[in-house]
Design a protein around this motif. Structure first.
Motif, PDB file in Angstrom:
ATOM      1  N   SER A  51       0.838  -1.191   0.000  1.00  0.00           N
ATOM      2  CA  SER A  51       0.000   0.000   0.000  1.00  0.00           C
ATOM      3  C   SER A  51       0.875   1.244   0.000  1.00  0.00           C
ATOM      4  O   SER A  51       2.026   1.216   0.443  1.00  0.00           O
ATOM      5  N   SER A  53       0.750   5.729   0.479  1.00  0.00           N
ATOM      6  CA  SER A  53      -0.026   6.899   0.878  1.00  0.00           C
ATOM      7  C   SER A  53       0.818   8.140   0.675  1.00  0.00           C
ATOM      8  O   SER A  53       2.051   8.107   0.806  1.00  0.00           O
ATOM      9  N   HIS A  56      -2.424  14.682  -0.169  1.00  0.00           N
ATOM     10  CA  HIS A  56      -3.188  15.155  -1.314  1.00  0.00           C
ATOM     11  C   HIS A  56      -3.593  16.611  -1.103  1.00  0.00           C
ATOM     12  O   HIS A  56      -4.493  16.920  -0.320  1.00  0.00           O
ATOM     13  N   ASP A  61      -4.347  12.411   3.595  1.00  0.00           N
ATOM     14  CA  ASP A  61      -3.443  11.371   3.122  1.00  0.00           C
ATOM     15  C   ASP A  61      -4.251  10.410   2.268  1.00  0.00           C
ATOM     16  O   ASP A  61      -5.168   9.745   2.762  1.00  0.00           O
ATOM     17  N   PHE A  62      -3.904  10.362   0.989  1.00  0.00           N
ATOM     18  CA  PHE A  62      -4.627   9.503   0.053  1.00  0.00           C
ATOM     19  C   PHE A  62      -3.831   8.228  -0.150  1.00  0.00           C
ATOM     20  O   PHE A  62      -2.602   8.242  -0.183  1.00  0.00           O
ATOM     21  N   SER A  63      -4.539   7.105  -0.296  1.00  0.00           N
ATOM     22  CA  SER A  63      -3.826   5.832  -0.380  1.00  0.00           C
ATOM     23  C   SER A  63      -4.373   4.929  -1.472  1.00  0.00           C
ATOM     24  O   SER A  63      -5.475   5.125  -1.992  1.00  0.00           O
ATOM     25  N   THR A  96      -7.068   2.183  -6.342  1.00  0.00           N
ATOM     26  CA  THR A  96      -7.468   3.147  -5.322  1.00  0.00           C
ATOM     27  C   THR A  96      -8.981   3.000  -5.168  1.00  0.00           C
ATOM     28  O   THR A  96      -9.563   2.046  -5.662  1.00  0.00           O
TER      29      THR A  96
END
Length: 207
Positions: A51, A53, A56, A61-63, A96
């Protein structure tokens, strides 16, 4: 309606429990590092994920994650420094929560999966840092660019998988890379350059 739902849920739970014998339920991995067996292992792709992260636009925090890994691990618990790890990851496995973004990430503005279909990590050095931890230093090739990366690894457990009866060992790992160093610089710095990687790795010993 509510009672019907609860009854159905109870039936499903009972059937699921019956499908896995009680003896199997009592087996599985142990976190004891002394239980790890030496040998040659292959990546178990169904339970191995990487994964990622990143920040953004300063809001969240986008993962997402990659899967379908393949590769090999040579492991001798009494000589951790001799460990060898070689893993390949298909870029097209990226996912995503946004289908449109998945397609964009595979495109030329980001990972360019058609031109660079895989990411590849090969260890060059392993340093024991604790009873169940080690730093795995190696070369990561991503987007056609190679840079050294250090993975901070921790043993999760080892033992016989109760379903397929194979000796299995599992680790977690963490690393941080700068995506622009690999030529994946779209929207930097609006979208973060620093990317945190979290690795769930499972390996099955080969006979």
């Amino acid at each position: 309606m509510h009672k019907t739902f609860l009854a159905g849920a109870a039936l499903i739970t009972a059937l699921s429990a019956a499908a896995v014998p009680q003896a199997h339920a009592q087996q599985g991995g142990t976190p004891d590092p002394k239980a790890v067996q030496s040998g040659s292992y292959a990546v178990e792709p169904y339970h191995t994920q990487i994964s990622f992260s990143l920040l953004h636009m300063g809001f969240s925090d986008f993962s997402g994650f990659f899967s379908q890994a393949s590769g090999a691990l040579t492991l001798d618990p009494s000589h951790i420094e001799a460990t060898k790890l070689d893993v390949t990851l298909p870029i097209n496995s990226v996912q995503t929560t946004v289908a449109k973004l998945d397609g964009e990430l595979k495109g030329a503005d980001w990972f360019d999966a058609d031109k660079f279909p895989t990411a590849h990590f090969v260890s060059t050095k392993v340093v024991k840092t604790g009873a169940k931890t080690a730093n795995i230093i190696g070369d990561l090739t991503l987007h056609g660019v190679t840079h050294p990366v250090t993975i901070k690894a921790r043993l999760i457990g080892s033992g016989v998988n109760p379903l397929d009866k194979k000796e299995t060992v599992g680790f977690e790992g963490n690393a941080v890379i700068m995506r622009s160093a690999f030529g994946v610089s779209r929207y930097v710095p609006l979208v973060g350059d620093s990317v945190t990687l979290h690795i769930a790795g499972a390996f099955e010993r080969q006979s």
